[in-house]
Scaffold this motif. Sequence first.
Motif, PDB file in Angstrom:
ATOM      1  N   ARG A 231       5.579 -21.106 -26.639  1.00 51.35           N
ATOM      2  CA  ARG A 231       6.593 -21.158 -25.069  1.00 51.35           C
ATOM      3  C   ARG A 231       7.853 -21.153 -25.558  1.00 51.35           C
ATOM      4  NH1 ARG A 231       5.922 -23.939 -19.811  1.00 51.35           N
ATOM      5  NH2 ARG A 231       3.090 -23.598 -20.354  1.00 51.35           N
ATOM      6  N   ASP A 232       8.432 -19.696 -25.110  1.00 50.94           N
ATOM      7  CA  ASP A 232      10.236 -19.727 -26.321  1.00 50.94           C
ATOM      8  C   ASP A 232      10.989 -19.119 -25.533  1.00 50.94           C
ATOM      9  OD1 ASP A 232      12.526 -18.523 -27.292  1.00 50.94           O
ATOM     10  OD2 ASP A 232      10.437 -17.049 -28.984  1.00 50.94           O
ATOM     11  N   SER A 233      11.740 -19.173 -25.028  1.00 55.01           N
ATOM     12  CA  SER A 233      12.808 -19.088 -24.101  1.00 55.01           C
ATOM     13  C   SER A 233      14.064 -18.720 -24.044  1.00 55.01           C
ATOM     14  CB  SER A 233      13.227 -20.509 -23.130  1.00 55.01           C
ATOM     15  OG  SER A 233      14.091 -21.724 -23.845  1.00 55.01           O
ATOM     16  N   ASN A 234      14.447 -18.199 -25.705  1.00 56.01           N
ATOM     17  CA  ASN A 234      15.749 -17.244 -26.332  1.00 56.01           C
ATOM     18  C   ASN A 234      14.866 -17.033 -27.614  1.00 56.01           C
ATOM     19  OD1 ASN A 234      15.424 -19.944 -27.443  1.00 56.01           O
ATOM     20  ND2 ASN A 234      17.915 -19.920 -27.392  1.00 56.01           N
ATOM     21  N   ILE A 235      14.128 -16.566 -28.081  1.00 57.57           N
ATOM     22  CA  ILE A 235      14.562 -15.856 -29.367  1.00 57.57           C
ATOM     23  C   ILE A 235      13.497 -14.394 -29.219  1.00 57.57           C
ATOM     24  CG2 ILE A 235      13.959 -16.001 -31.423  1.00 57.57           C
ATOM     25  CD1 ILE A 235      13.470 -19.768 -31.333  1.00 57.57           C
ATOM     26  N   CYS A 236      12.609 -14.601 -29.432  1.00 59.23           N
ATOM     27  CA  CYS A 236      11.580 -13.417 -29.555  1.00 59.23           C
ATOM     28  C   CYS A 236      11.458 -12.464 -28.538  1.00 59.23           C
ATOM     29  CB  CYS A 236       9.913 -13.920 -30.304  1.00 59.23           C
ATOM     30  SG  CYS A 236      10.212 -15.131 -31.418  1.00 59.23           S
TER      31      CYS A 236
ATOM     32  N   ALA B 149      -1.779 -25.155 -23.172  1.00 61.43           N
ATOM     33  CA  ALA B 149      -0.853 -24.600 -21.878  1.00 61.43           C
ATOM     34  C   ALA B 149       0.782 -23.879 -22.677  1.00 61.43           C
ATOM     35  CB  ALA B 149      -0.141 -25.827 -21.535  1.00 61.43           C
ATOM     36  N   CYS B 150       0.154 -22.601 -23.244  1.00 59.12           N
ATOM     37  CA  CYS B 150       1.130 -22.061 -22.709  1.00 59.12           C
ATOM     38  C   CYS B 150       0.346 -20.173 -22.555  1.00 59.12           C
ATOM     39  CB  CYS B 150       1.791 -22.258 -24.593  1.00 59.12           C
ATOM     40  SG  CYS B 150       2.695 -23.299 -25.380  1.00 59.12           S
ATOM     41  N   GLY B 151      -0.795 -20.653 -22.494  1.00 53.47           N
ATOM     42  CA  GLY B 151      -1.300 -18.950 -21.614  1.00 53.47           C
ATOM     43  C   GLY B 151      -2.342 -18.004 -22.489  1.00 53.47           C
ATOM     44  N   LYS B 152      -2.422 -19.294 -22.638  1.00 49.52           N
ATOM     45  CA  LYS B 152      -3.852 -18.447 -23.735  1.00 49.52           C
ATOM     46  C   LYS B 152      -4.863 -18.255 -23.026  1.00 49.52           C
ATOM     47  CE  LYS B 152      -5.087 -21.580 -27.506  1.00 49.52           C
ATOM     48  NZ  LYS B 152      -6.313 -22.181 -26.793  1.00 49.52           N
TER      49      LYS B 152
ATOM     50  N   ASN C  54       5.769 -13.370 -25.803  1.00 49.48           N
ATOM     51  CA  ASN C  54       6.143 -14.310 -25.738  1.00 49.48           C
ATOM     52  C   ASN C  54       6.504 -14.062 -24.305  1.00 49.48           C
ATOM     53  OD1 ASN C  54       7.712 -16.587 -25.167  1.00 49.48           O
ATOM     54  ND2 ASN C  54       9.866 -15.574 -26.020  1.00 49.48           N
ATOM     55  N   TYR C  55       5.667 -14.886 -23.277  1.00 49.32           N
ATOM     56  CA  TYR C  55       5.650 -15.034 -21.671  1.00 49.32           C
ATOM     57  C   TYR C  55       7.042 -16.106 -21.284  1.00 49.32           C
ATOM     58  CZ  TYR C  55       0.801 -13.818 -22.777  1.00 49.32           C
ATOM     59  OH  TYR C  55      -0.413 -13.548 -23.615  1.00 49.32           O
ATOM     60  N   PHE C  56       7.546 -16.455 -21.980  1.00 48.23           N
ATOM     61  CA  PHE C  56       8.579 -17.514 -21.433  1.00 48.23           C
ATOM     62  C   PHE C  56       9.973 -16.740 -21.477  1.00 48.23           C
ATOM     63  CE2 PHE C  56       3.684 -19.411 -22.417  1.00 48.23           C
ATOM     64  CZ  PHE C  56       4.022 -20.198 -21.396  1.00 48.23           C
ATOM     65  N   LEU C  57       9.956 -15.803 -22.155  1.00 44.34           N
ATOM     66  CA  LEU C  57      11.659 -15.965 -22.258  1.00 44.34           C
ATOM     67  C   LEU C  57      12.406 -16.252 -20.509  1.00 44.34           C
ATOM     68  CD1 LEU C  57      12.306 -12.220 -23.819  1.00 44.34           C
ATOM     69  CD2 LEU C  57      12.872 -14.936 -24.712  1.00 44.34           C
TER      70      LEU C  57
END
Length: 621
Positions: free
Chosen positions: A416-421, A269-272, A495-498
């Motif tokens: 799913r990474d909101s604030n790093i990469c 569930a992360c866009g694959k 990373n699609y989730f910044l």
Amino acid sequence: MENFLKEKLEQKEYEKLISLENNKIMEFVAEAIKLCRPESVFVCTDTPEDRDYVRQYSIKAGEETKLAIEGHTIHFDGFFDQARDKAKTQFLLPKGLELGANFNCLEQEEGVREVKDILKDSMVKAKMIVRFFSLGPIGSSFSILCLQITDSGYVAHSEDILYRPAYEEFKRAGREAYFFRFLHSAGELEGNVSKNIDKRRVYIDIEDGIVYSTNTQYGGNTIGLKKLALRQAINKASKENWLAEHMFIMGVHGPEGRVTYFSGAFPSACGKTSTSMLEKESIIGDDIAYLKNIDGRVYGINVERGIFGIARDVNPVDDPIIYDTLTSPGDVIFANVLYTDEGKPYWLGMGQELPKKGINYSGKWESGKIDSLGNEIPVSHKNARYVCRLSYLRNCDPHLDDPAGVPVDGIIYGGRDSNICVPVEQSFNWEHGVITKGASLESETTAATLGQEGVRTFNLMSNLDFLSVPIGKYLQMHLDFGEKITAPPIIFSVNYFLKDKDGKFLNEKNDKSIWMKWMELRIHKEVIAIETPTGYIPEYKDLKLLFKEHLNKEYTAADYEEQFKLRIPELIQKNERIEHIYKKISNIPPVLFQTLEEQRKRLEKTKSQYGEYISPLIFVK
Ligand code: SPV
Ligand code: MN
């Protein structure tokens, strides 16, 4: 054994089994019959009649209900059976064997005894279905045969859509056939769903190559060839020097008709799936890939021929191809969405107004309905799924069933990474990519597994849930694999989730298509990249052009600077978290710590020169 089977099976079914001339198959079926004591047994060959029988059986048994569109059905799993049960998915290991602290294991003898006890007499009111499939294209050296026994028409029908039927392959292989075995029973049913959820078990016996699954119906716990087989395949791959990965495979279409193949690993569930289905590209697979070194180059196949995808947010704007497929006639099963009197399925985020009542995973549903814990029940479950054939998609790649597979030139890791990469970044080389992208993957948890959502967790190669070898060994497999490849695939992260400081996503969903186009150009060395302490990132001018060309969008320098800003404190913290995790695991290749240390030093140096949050433009030479 032959006499036993002859006595228990109708003549026709017995003959289908015996003509496979394989004692191991007969033994497994006979044992399962003795244990589960089914009312009847159906042996499914590859003929259209047999396969249709399974489909009709599932409807007749009430496991699936026909919807209005020709070929579409809906299935429900129990209210508390809507995702993979990680706690009750365990490896059964012989005494003395260990995988490590990150694994959920049980002593083999004890586990087999327990699960057999639960499976005992589980099919007395049910039909046992015996099915034969191939993981991978028919006739491919990549492929592995599988024997599935289940009392669920839904599981057997789903597998028909998802995997290549291989009764004839078993026949060709004869007594030499090597195959994985799966025994599933939904257990006692109440209203057509598994009743005894407390006795839900998914036990993987790696030594014997058998997976037992019971008192559950959710596909991720029951469709043997999916993650249950992946766990076995990783073990097999470790002995044969190839990779079994939680990856899509897709062709990215570059200039002048060029197609470059990528595989990509993202946690559930992360866009694959939505990446693999991008409109202008072509899809080979969305979930599981086997990668092999063929004469010094990486080739990959999709073990599946269908998709068990998440329905949520599939709408005509974001995912037009799959939306069309799900609204056109064909062999499609919906699970845990809502349907109305008119036989129309509805799911969250489908881009239209949702009904106020219907039937969903909670039974008869009306807006405002509350569950036993006091929470409002949504129209459809967040992890509601669909099963359909890849060949229905108009951008299905012509090499889907190619026994040779496709050459893989790029590998992508995303979480799913909101604030790093940053949204997209190329690693420096195979080793750096394996370690700082794949092995350092973290992701915030989703509805695809039971438990709390939104918790940042470590998930190396997005494969942690499925590993069946110690982590150190798995890492070494990746490092060794690349070393033997003449020009290893280039490893990227996405990373699609910044998010910005107000919690709003910095990118739109279709921006990912631009990252794909950029990576494709990088592989062919057709764009220059900017070197940062963590890898190579795109130049603004290239992205601006790509956004204009492919999405007709104005990509501003401000957007670029914000998205590709180097967030040094967060990157250093991540580096430390990852190092800390690996320090607690034994037999980690030392190069992992060296590589992380070098990256940390580069980050510290940059911080002392430029500060904590740095515009990418600083690195432009
Ligand atoms: C996933 O959760 O990664 C899926 C679905 O692809 S499942 O079959 O549950 O694994
Ligand atoms: Mn998956």
